[in-house]
Scaffold this active site. Structure first.
Site, PDB file in Angstrom:
ATOM      1  CG  MET A 146     -11.535   3.516   1.167  1.00  0.00           C
ATOM      2  SD  MET A 146     -10.147   3.209   1.975  1.00  0.00           S
ATOM      3  CE  MET A 146      -8.688   3.443   1.610  1.00  0.00           C
ATOM      4  CG  ASP A 161      -5.966  -2.816   2.894  1.00  0.00           C
ATOM      5  OD1 ASP A 161      -5.698  -2.029   3.490  1.00  0.00           O
ATOM      6  OD2 ASP A 161      -6.768  -1.353   1.996  1.00  0.00           O
ATOM      7  CG  HIS A 202      -9.505   0.600  -1.206  1.00  0.00           C
ATOM      8  ND1 HIS A 202      -8.319   0.620  -0.116  1.00  0.00           N
ATOM      9  CD2 HIS A 202     -11.040   0.652  -1.370  1.00  0.00           C
ATOM     10  CE1 HIS A 202      -9.854  -0.134   1.002  1.00  0.00           C
ATOM     11  NE2 HIS A 202     -11.275   0.518  -0.056  1.00  0.00           N
ATOM     12  CB  SER A 225      -0.845  -0.317   0.981  1.00  0.00           C
ATOM     13  OG  SER A 225      -1.727   1.462   1.392  1.00  0.00           O
TER      14      SER A 225
END
Length: 220
Positions: free
Chosen positions: A70, A178, A68, A10
């Site tokens: 969010m 994650d 990802h 990440s």
């Protein structure tokens, strides 16, 4: 189907003042995917990076880029991330009113499509959307910040999802995890059915090459 283990550093946890070298080191040391945490300060209490950073990373790596999202209105940004070079795009079930439409749009852009479930979001969302997904991301922390502790209830949830996928002819769908995954717990995470392993501080804290290697060894 036994899915290949994929280690996804990440980038939220990397040294942003040396982003190019961090990206190149991930590839050099054997990572499989680059994970990009996109936060909008609305859906989650933090603001991180957007399509411009993804676009700047793309020329410096041959690794797939996993975005990802969010964010509260992911449909508005799918084209931007696809244009920037995203290979995987995942959206949160909690904010998508029309998941089928959103996943279809991602696939139309030739990206792998996934949904994300927060720790207490019911698995039913994943069951219903799985046939339209390439992967499903189960959060093992509450999204918004790096460095949080792993929530153990993830393991049972992941096992149930893997069993459901395999039982219903959806064993091609991968499970991503994650949050809080480190060398000392990756084995139980993989045993629960996850194969796409996102880790931030678990990889970037200390020696990245050694941490990637030891994560792989831990699941043999």
């Amino acid at each position: 189907m036994n899915h290949q283990l994929k280690i996804a550093p990440s980038l939220l946890a990397c040294d942003f003042s040396n982003l190019e070298s961090e990206v190149k080191n991930c590839e050099k040391y054997g990572a499989d995917i680059l994970h990009v945490d996109v936060m909008d300060g609305h859906f989650v209490p933090n603001i991180t990076i957007g399509p411009l950073i993804v676009k700047s990373i793309k020329p410096h790596t041959s690794l797939p880029i996993d975005c990802h999202l969010m964010i509260t209105n992911p449909d508005d940004y799918i084209d931007d991330f696809a244009d920037a070079g995203a290979d995987y795009i995942s959206v949160h079930a909690e904010v998508c009113n029309h998941l089928h439409r959103t996943l279809t749009k991602i696939k139309e852009r030739n990206c792998k499509a996934g949904i994300v479930l927060n720790p207490v979001t019911p698995l039913q969302f994943a069951y219903d959307a799985a046939e339209y997904c390439d992967f499903i991301l189960l959060m093992s922390v509450n999204p918004g910040f790096g460095g949080q502790s792993f929530i153990p209830s993830f393991l049972e949830k992941c096992t149930k999802l893997r069993e459901h996928l395999d039982r219903n002819g959806l064993n091609h769908v991968e499970i991503e995890v994650d949050g809080g995954v480190k060398i000392d717990n990756i084995r139980e995470v993989v045993n629960a059915g996850a194969n796409m392993i996102v880790s931030g501080s678990g990889l970037f804290k200390g020696d990245l090459e050694k941490n990637i290697r030891e994560m792989r060894l831990a699941v043999i």
